[in-house]
Design a protein around this motif. Structure first.
Motif, PDB file in Angstrom:
ATOM      1  N   UNK A  53       0.681  -1.243   0.171  1.00 10.70           N
ATOM      2  CA  UNK A  53      -0.155  -0.105  -0.104  1.00 10.70           C
ATOM      3  C   UNK A  53       0.816   1.380  -0.092  1.00 10.70           C
ATOM      4  N   UNK A  54       0.543   2.104  -0.874  1.00  7.04           N
ATOM      5  CA  UNK A  54       1.170   3.585  -0.986  1.00  7.04           C
ATOM      6  C   UNK A  54       0.131   4.548  -0.948  1.00  7.04           C
ATOM      7  N   UNK A  55      -0.054   5.342   0.140  1.00  6.00           N
ATOM      8  CA  UNK A  55      -0.892   6.217   0.184  1.00  6.00           C
ATOM      9  C   UNK A  55      -0.939   7.193  -0.849  1.00  6.00           C
ATOM     10  N   UNK A  56       0.149   7.570  -1.099  1.00  7.03           N
ATOM     11  CA  UNK A  56       0.405   8.904  -2.090  1.00  7.03           C
ATOM     12  C   UNK A  56      -0.403   8.480  -3.644  1.00  7.03           C
ATOM     13  N   UNK A  57      -0.434   7.354  -3.684  1.00 13.27           N
ATOM     14  CA  UNK A  57      -1.313   6.951  -4.842  1.00 13.27           C
ATOM     15  C   UNK A  57      -2.647   7.449  -4.922  1.00 13.27           C
ATOM     16  N   UNK A  58      -3.191   7.872  -3.791  1.00 11.92           N
ATOM     17  CA  UNK A  58      -4.478   8.421  -3.754  1.00 11.92           C
ATOM     18  C   UNK A  58      -4.604  10.063  -3.653  1.00 11.92           C
ATOM     19  N   UNK A  59      -3.516  10.517  -3.831  1.00  6.72           N
ATOM     20  CA  UNK A  59      -3.391  11.967  -3.365  1.00  6.72           C
ATOM     21  C   UNK A  59      -4.249  12.803  -4.572  1.00  6.72           C
ATOM     22  N   UNK A  60      -4.471  12.225  -5.499  1.00  6.42           N
ATOM     23  CA  UNK A  60      -5.305  13.274  -6.540  1.00  6.42           C
ATOM     24  C   UNK A  60      -6.820  13.082  -6.129  1.00  6.42           C
ATOM     25  N   UNK A  61      -6.967  12.295  -5.135  1.00  5.33           N
ATOM     26  CA  UNK A  61      -8.557  12.419  -4.529  1.00  5.33           C
ATOM     27  C   UNK A  61      -8.557  13.132  -3.299  1.00  5.33           C
ATOM     28  N   UNK A  62      -7.522  13.973  -2.846  1.00  5.60           N
ATOM     29  CA  UNK A  62      -7.587  14.730  -1.915  1.00  5.60           C
ATOM     30  C   UNK A  62      -7.722  16.300  -2.392  1.00  5.60           C
ATOM     31  N   UNK A  63      -8.312  16.982  -1.653  1.00  2.00           N
ATOM     32  CA  UNK A  63      -8.602  18.236  -2.009  1.00  2.00           C
ATOM     33  C   UNK A  63      -7.213  19.052  -2.156  1.00  2.00           C
ATOM     34  N   UNK A  64      -7.409  20.156  -2.931  1.00  2.28           N
ATOM     35  CA  UNK A  64      -6.136  20.894  -3.219  1.00  2.28           C
ATOM     36  C   UNK A  64      -5.179  21.425  -2.209  1.00  2.28           C
ATOM     37  N   UNK A  65      -5.758  21.916  -1.211  1.00  2.00           N
ATOM     38  CA  UNK A  65      -5.098  22.372   0.052  1.00  2.00           C
ATOM     39  C   UNK A  65      -4.508  21.243   0.774  1.00  2.00           C
ATOM     40  N   UNK A  66      -5.159  20.026   1.025  1.00  2.00           N
ATOM     41  CA  UNK A  66      -4.468  19.044   1.431  1.00  2.00           C
ATOM     42  C   UNK A  66      -3.182  18.373   0.842  1.00  2.00           C
ATOM     43  N   UNK A  67      -3.508  18.442  -0.552  1.00  2.00           N
ATOM     44  CA  UNK A  67      -2.340  18.127  -1.411  1.00  2.00           C
ATOM     45  C   UNK A  67      -1.042  19.142  -1.333  1.00  2.00           C
ATOM     46  N   UNK A  68      -1.374  20.216  -1.212  1.00  2.00           N
ATOM     47  CA  UNK A  68      -0.340  21.417  -0.940  1.00  2.00           C
ATOM     48  C   UNK A  68       0.397  20.920   0.364  1.00  2.00           C
ATOM     49  N   UNK A  69      -0.403  20.866   1.579  1.00  2.00           N
ATOM     50  CA  UNK A  69       0.092  20.577   2.731  1.00  2.00           C
ATOM     51  C   UNK A  69       1.003  19.374   2.817  1.00  2.00           C
ATOM     52  N   UNK A  70       0.705  18.385   2.052  1.00  2.00           N
ATOM     53  CA  UNK A  70       1.370  17.019   2.085  1.00  2.00           C
ATOM     54  C   UNK A  70       2.837  17.446   1.070  1.00  2.00           C
ATOM     55  N   UNK A  71       2.551  18.154   0.138  1.00  2.00           N
ATOM     56  CA  UNK A  71       3.845  18.413  -0.694  1.00  2.00           C
ATOM     57  C   UNK A  71       4.632  19.155   0.114  1.00  2.00           C
ATOM     58  N   UNK A  72       4.148  20.061   0.562  1.00  2.00           N
ATOM     59  CA  UNK A  72       5.459  21.029   1.500  1.00  2.00           C
ATOM     60  C   UNK A  72       5.841  20.221   2.654  1.00  2.00           C
ATOM     61  N   UNK A  73       5.185  19.181   3.230  1.00  2.00           N
ATOM     62  CA  UNK A  73       5.776  18.169   4.339  1.00  2.00           C
ATOM     63  C   UNK A  73       6.954  17.178   3.669  1.00  2.00           C
ATOM     64  N   UNK A  74       6.520  16.879   2.414  1.00  2.00           N
ATOM     65  CA  UNK A  74       7.556  16.137   1.565  1.00  2.00           C
ATOM     66  C   UNK A  74       8.779  16.699   1.113  1.00  2.00           C
ATOM     67  N   UNK A  75       8.652  17.893   0.631  1.00  2.00           N
ATOM     68  CA  UNK A  75       9.515  18.746   0.051  1.00  2.00           C
ATOM     69  C   UNK A  75       9.681  20.150   0.966  1.00  2.00           C
ATOM     70  N   UNK A  76       9.956  20.071   2.194  1.00  2.00           N
ATOM     71  CA  UNK A  76      10.199  21.372   2.900  1.00  2.00           C
ATOM     72  C   UNK A  76      11.105  22.331   2.485  1.00  2.00           C
ATOM     73  N   UNK A  77      10.961  23.704   2.301  1.00  2.00           N
ATOM     74  CA  UNK A  77      12.060  24.807   2.667  1.00  2.00           C
ATOM     75  C   UNK A  77      12.541  24.658   3.877  1.00  2.00           C
ATOM     76  N   UNK A  78      14.106  24.778   3.863  1.00  2.00           N
ATOM     77  CA  UNK A  78      14.656  24.695   5.307  1.00  2.00           C
ATOM     78  C   UNK A  78      14.768  26.205   5.640  1.00  2.00           C
ATOM     79  N   UNK A  79      14.193  26.405   6.897  1.00  2.00           N
ATOM     80  CA  UNK A  79      14.671  27.513   7.486  1.00  2.00           C
ATOM     81  C   UNK A  79      15.433  27.400   8.687  1.00  2.00           C
ATOM     82  N   UNK A  80      16.568  27.935   8.695  1.00  2.00           N
ATOM     83  CA  UNK A  80      17.653  27.531   9.809  1.00  2.00           C
ATOM     84  C   UNK A  80      17.225  28.140  11.155  1.00  2.00           C
ATOM     85  N   UNK A  81      17.251  27.131  12.103  1.00  2.00           N
ATOM     86  CA  UNK A  81      17.141  27.431  13.518  1.00  2.00           C
ATOM     87  C   UNK A  81      18.217  27.145  14.448  1.00  2.00           C
ATOM     88  N   UNK A  82      18.465  26.071  14.400  1.00  2.00           N
ATOM     89  CA  UNK A  82      19.503  25.364  15.321  1.00  2.00           C
ATOM     90  C   UNK A  82      20.920  25.484  14.820  1.00  2.00           C
TER      91      UNK A  82
END
Length: 202
Positions: A12-41
């Protein structure tokens, strides 16, 4: 790293179902799997966090597909890690900084090197001892090991379990909206839900 258990949903690969998610959710997941790095530590703090991660989460079933520490760093940089743990006079971020510094101080006192240079077996022993408060009490005077690890884990656990690869491993089908669930009866499943398979795949 060897994983102690096999997923019940090996195909099972849940990402094969991503086209069935709403656009906002798709963007959230995309940002999670491809994050921009903001240096803090600092570089030293991030290296230590990267060394601690596999020790704190050794039992997940598969490899993580998200950069947990970068996502944590982004949350810190964007002011999303706030407040005080119950009974503490230090803020959560202060506790994380002090705890990371304390670990390095103790490791250097015991081994004259930094944590990431220790063998994995030695790292495990050291962390178990620190978690049991067997560390140097003078080093851990401000923030106890338990308070540090409890605070850090409360921040990291939601990030780790927001990983789509973990969702796949545990058979979670992802967000229901806007598709929704229709099969509610015993042993009834929607067509897109994960199919359990306990047979070991070759």
């Amino acid at each position: 790293m060897d994983h102690p258990k096999q997923s019940h949903y090996p195909s099972f690969d849940v990402l094969t179902e991503k086209e069935n998610w709403d656009v906002v959710t798709q963007q959230v997941i995309n940002n999670r799997t491809n994050p921009n790095r903001e240096k803090y530590f600092s570089n030293e703090e991030k290296e230590l966090l990267l060394s601690l991660l596999p020790l704190l989460f050794p039992s997940h079933l598969g490899e993580l597909s998200i950069d947990v520490i970068t996502l944590f760093e982004n949350r810190c940089a964007n002011g999303k890690v706030i407040g005080y743990p119950i009974g503490s006079k230090y803020k959560k971020l202060q506790i994380v900084h002090i705890g990371l510094e304390n670990i390095q101080k103790q490791i250097y006192s015991q081994h004259e090197t930094i944590f990431s240079k220790l063998s994995e077996d030695t790292q495990k022993i050291v962390i178990k001892d620190i978690q049991k408060n067997l560390g140097y009490l003078n080093i851990w005077e401000k923030v106890s090991p338990q308070l540090f690890f409890k605070t850090l884990l409360k921040e990291l656990i939601p990030i780790v379990y927001s990983d789509p690869s973990i969702w796949s491993d545990i058979g979670y089908g992802g967000p229901a909206y806007p598709r929704g669930y229709y099969a509610f009866g015993p042993e009834q499943f929607d067509s897109w839900e994960a199919k359990r398979n306990d047979k070991k795949e070759e």
